[in-house]
Write a protein that holds these residues in place. Structure first.
Motif, PDB file in Angstrom:
ATOM      1  N   THR B 103     -20.852 -22.020   9.898  1.00 48.16           N
ATOM      2  CA  THR B 103     -19.459 -21.965   9.473  1.00 48.16           C
ATOM      3  C   THR B 103     -19.366 -21.550   8.012  1.00 48.16           C
ATOM      4  OG1 THR B 103     -19.355 -24.257   8.746  1.00 48.16           O
ATOM      5  CG2 THR B 103     -18.916 -23.809  11.069  1.00 48.16           C
ATOM      6  N   GLU B 105     -21.257 -19.458   6.486  1.00 44.23           N
ATOM      7  CA  GLU B 105     -21.430 -18.011   6.380  1.00 44.23           C
ATOM      8  C   GLU B 105     -20.128 -17.288   6.705  1.00 44.23           C
ATOM      9  OE1 GLU B 105     -26.180 -17.988   7.397  1.00 44.23           O
ATOM     10  OE2 GLU B 105     -24.751 -17.198   8.861  1.00 44.23           O
ATOM     11  N   ILE B 106     -19.424 -17.809   7.691  1.00 42.82           N
ATOM     12  CA  ILE B 106     -18.107 -17.238   7.990  1.00 42.82           C
ATOM     13  C   ILE B 106     -17.183 -17.428   6.801  1.00 42.82           C
ATOM     14  CG2 ILE B 106     -16.105 -17.369   9.505  1.00 42.82           C
ATOM     15  CD1 ILE B 106     -18.424 -16.306  10.951  1.00 42.82           C
ATOM     16  N   ARG B 108     -17.956 -17.792   3.728  1.00 37.02           N
ATOM     17  CA  ARG B 108     -18.312 -16.923   2.620  1.00 37.02           C
ATOM     18  C   ARG B 108     -17.686 -15.546   2.807  1.00 37.02           C
ATOM     19  NH1 ARG B 108     -24.364 -16.740   1.571  1.00 37.02           N
ATOM     20  NH2 ARG B 108     -24.390 -15.910   3.677  1.00 37.02           N
ATOM     21  N   ALA B 109     -17.824 -15.001   4.007  1.00 35.25           N
ATOM     22  CA  ALA B 109     -17.274 -13.677   4.274  1.00 35.25           C
ATOM     23  C   ALA B 109     -15.764 -13.659   4.048  1.00 35.25           C
ATOM     24  CB  ALA B 109     -17.600 -13.253   5.706  1.00 35.25           C
ATOM     25  N   LEU B 110     -15.075 -14.650   4.604  1.00 32.19           N
ATOM     26  CA  LEU B 110     -13.615 -14.630   4.542  1.00 32.19           C
ATOM     27  C   LEU B 110     -13.110 -15.004   3.160  1.00 32.19           C
ATOM     28  CD1 LEU B 110     -12.765 -16.262   7.976  1.00 32.19           C
ATOM     29  CD2 LEU B 110     -12.792 -13.852   7.367  1.00 32.19           C
ATOM     30  N   GLU B 113     -13.475 -12.100   0.630  1.00 32.10           N
ATOM     31  CA  GLU B 113     -12.517 -11.027   0.888  1.00 32.10           C
ATOM     32  C   GLU B 113     -11.091 -11.473   0.557  1.00 32.10           C
ATOM     33  OE1 GLU B 113     -13.744  -8.177   1.892  1.00 32.10           O
ATOM     34  OE2 GLU B 113     -11.845  -7.074   2.050  1.00 32.10           O
ATOM     35  N   LEU B 117      -8.525  -9.750  -2.065  1.00 35.05           N
ATOM     36  CA  LEU B 117      -7.214  -9.262  -1.658  1.00 35.05           C
ATOM     37  C   LEU B 117      -6.118  -9.962  -2.433  1.00 35.05           C
ATOM     38  CD1 LEU B 117      -7.535  -8.952   2.215  1.00 35.05           C
ATOM     39  CD2 LEU B 117      -7.251  -7.121   0.556  1.00 35.05           C
ATOM     40  N   ARG B 121      -2.958  -8.487  -4.520  1.00 37.81           N
ATOM     41  CA  ARG B 121      -1.603  -8.533  -3.955  1.00 37.81           C
ATOM     42  C   ARG B 121      -0.722  -9.665  -4.458  1.00 37.81           C
ATOM     43  NH1 ARG B 121      -3.504  -7.678   2.249  1.00 37.81           N
ATOM     44  NH2 ARG B 121      -4.274  -5.551   2.034  1.00 37.81           N
ATOM     45  N   ASN B 165      -2.471 -11.492   4.272  1.00 30.73           N
ATOM     46  CA  ASN B 165      -2.944 -11.282   5.630  1.00 30.73           C
ATOM     47  C   ASN B 165      -2.958 -12.616   6.364  1.00 30.73           C
ATOM     48  OD1 ASN B 165      -4.366 -10.867   7.966  1.00 30.73           O
ATOM     49  ND2 ASN B 165      -5.829  -9.453   7.046  1.00 30.73           N
ATOM     50  N   PRO B 166      -2.021 -12.798   7.288  1.00 29.90           N
ATOM     51  CA  PRO B 166      -1.907 -14.103   7.938  1.00 29.90           C
ATOM     52  C   PRO B 166      -3.148 -14.490   8.740  1.00 29.90           C
ATOM     53  CG  PRO B 166      -0.544 -12.450   9.026  1.00 29.90           C
ATOM     54  CD  PRO B 166      -1.038 -11.842   7.761  1.00 29.90           C
ATOM     55  N   LEU B 167      -3.937 -13.492   9.124  1.00 27.00           N
ATOM     56  CA  LEU B 167      -5.109 -13.818   9.931  1.00 27.00           C
ATOM     57  C   LEU B 167      -6.105 -14.687   9.175  1.00 27.00           C
ATOM     58  CD1 LEU B 167      -5.900 -10.558  11.882  1.00 27.00           C
ATOM     59  CD2 LEU B 167      -4.739 -12.615  12.612  1.00 27.00           C
ATOM     60  N   PHE B 168      -6.244 -14.456   7.881  1.00 30.60           N
ATOM     61  CA  PHE B 168      -7.178 -15.274   7.113  1.00 30.60           C
ATOM     62  C   PHE B 168      -6.826 -16.735   7.240  1.00 30.60           C
ATOM     63  CE2 PHE B 168      -8.100 -11.310   4.804  1.00 30.60           C
ATOM     64  CZ  PHE B 168      -9.477 -11.372   4.803  1.00 30.60           C
ATOM     65  N   GLN B 170      -5.041 -18.211   9.461  1.00 32.76           N
ATOM     66  CA  GLN B 170      -5.151 -18.734  10.827  1.00 32.76           C
ATOM     67  C   GLN B 170      -6.594 -19.031  11.195  1.00 32.76           C
ATOM     68  OE1 GLN B 170      -2.915 -16.999  14.066  1.00 32.76           O
ATOM     69  NE2 GLN B 170      -1.552 -15.987  12.629  1.00 32.76           N
ATOM     70  N   ILE B 171      -7.479 -18.097  10.913  1.00 28.99           N
ATOM     71  CA  ILE B 171      -8.866 -18.308  11.292  1.00 28.99           C
ATOM     72  C   ILE B 171      -9.441 -19.504  10.552  1.00 28.99           C
ATOM     73  CG2 ILE B 171     -11.173 -17.320  11.192  1.00 28.99           C
ATOM     74  CD1 ILE B 171     -10.016 -14.630  11.722  1.00 28.99           C
TER      75      ILE B 171
END
Lengths: 243, 243
Positions: B103, B105-106, B108-110, B113, B117, B121, B165-168, B170-171
């Motif tokens: 988790t 590692e995920i 870190r990626a998100l 980024e 962003l 923004r 970005n709403p996806l960030f 949410q995930i």
DNA sequence: TGCAGAAATTGGTTGGACCATTGAACCACT
DNA sequence: AGTGGTTCAATGGTCCAACCAATTTCTGCA
């Protein structure tokens, strides 16, 4: 004063059913594709109504863990265990340009990290598998003049799988449908994805050379070309809308 | 010879129920927290059995879209629309060290980024909101000697929200439970998270200065310190296991 | 007015029934 | 042997009617 009293468990029938069923699956070592007991048998064995069993199975079906085939039976679609954790994501309205850009930003984050991890961790077997997918993709690209989205996808999947972190593959697989909604209707850009083609091999080369930062950089370039294609497509679309 | 015949669509009762219900919610402009019609009423209006309505609602409940309260009613928990896309993630065995590293590692990626962003923004209002969360967090950190995980979390959430970005959000929200399983039992490391504390402000400074690469770098440092803490904890645990 | 208890409302569960689809067994015909 | 049709049992899908359990609302007494 201990102010942490776990909430009392009065009735949680279907949850209990799922727990029991997960235990059964583990005990019987059932894997994906295998059939699990019929609803009627489960109801009888667990001493609950068939309706309750159905509600429990409906939850699993909604989570994609299980597939029901009328007249045939209920089949496992994924490995289940007692300590599973569910994270249902529902995202609204990915049907527009902004929605697709959102998914691409996620993909950029994950793809770069996964490529880097993959370069560090992939063994000989994983690298060979990735190269195989790459060859297939390049073959399809030559033969079918650029229509190689399925093979393209398998290549990326192989990288995610070789990253050594199952979450990458799961998250990206869950977003597959979202990406492919657009792959089918590439906003009028006929050669959508062409520009990204050469980067597949450069990514692979970095992975094979165990060069994580190189792999990350090439992955970022790939996503950038897709983004460009997308923006170009959106511009076209706007023009044609205006007629 | 066309060898692609799409399977025909016969009956899909509960799916139809969900579609109708989603349409109803949109038409009535129902938002989170609002109550939707009784199962009995839905059954009568839609001309289906209450059982079918229940199966449909069970799916939504499993997806976290809806909450059922016995004796009270069924309430919306999230915005629903007709073009929703569901991505249920289920990950097995997140209870061990490897699962938590996955988790991270995920994350870190998100996180990297999103920070980048966000630096690009975020407007004045968003930056002010993030700083507010940061102040609260630092306050809590001083007062409670390092126990500031809730406030810490809200700070990160604010960044995700401001990423545009709403996806960030949410995930990462979906993974919240996974992270916090461990936050509560930090593998015996008493000062878990202390090392990461100063980076919160450096991240904020980069965001406020609209310096995306700086924000990304600081975010990566933060995750790295958490990883170190974690590895240290795992080492301790191994030692104490051995008694 | 305030509040305890009754009544209505609502989701949760049960048991039984029937329908629609599937797949295997069987059979007739070629 | 193989092709196609029929039958039949198994299985998931739907429906109904009733009752249980938690919650909310109403009611009437103090």
């Amino acid at each position: 004063m201990t102010d942490f009293l776990p909430p009392i468990q009065t009735t949680a029938r279907d949850d209990a059913v799922l727990k029991a069923l997960a235990g059964f699956v583990m005990q019987e070592k059932l894997g994906p594709g295998e059939k699990l007991p019929t609803e009627r048998i489960l109801a009888e064995r667990l001493k609950v109504s068939r309706n309750t069993v159905r509600e429990a199975l409906t939850r699993w079906e909604g989570l994609g863990l299980v597939e029901r085939r009328q007249g045939s039976g209920t089949y496992l679609k994924a490995a289940v265990s007692l300590d599973m954790l569910h994270m249902p994501l529902t995202l609204a309205g990915g049907n527009d340009f902004a929605g697709l850009m959102s998914t691409l930003e996620i993909r950029r984050a994950l793809e770069a990290e996964a490529a880097a991890l993959c370069a560090v961790r992939a063994g000989k077997a994983e690298i060979a598998e990735i190269e195989r997918k790459l060859d297939i993709m390049e073959e399809a690209f030559q033969t079918r003049a650029g229509m190689s989205s399925d093979e393209d996808w398998e290549f990326h999947q192989a990288i995610f799988r070789a990253s050594g972190n199952p979450l990458f593959e799961q998250i990206i697989a869950a977003m597959y449908e979202l990406f492919h909604r657009f792959w089918e209707h590439p906003l009028g850009v006929r050669d959508f994805g062409h520009a990204s083609f050469p980067y597949h091999r450069t990514i692979f080369n970095c992975i094979a050379a165990h060069d994580p930062e190189g792999a990350r950089a090439e992955a970022l370039k790939l996503i950038a070309t897709v983004e460009d294609d997308l923006k170009r497509g959106a511009a076209n679309l706007k023009l044609s809308d205006r007629k």
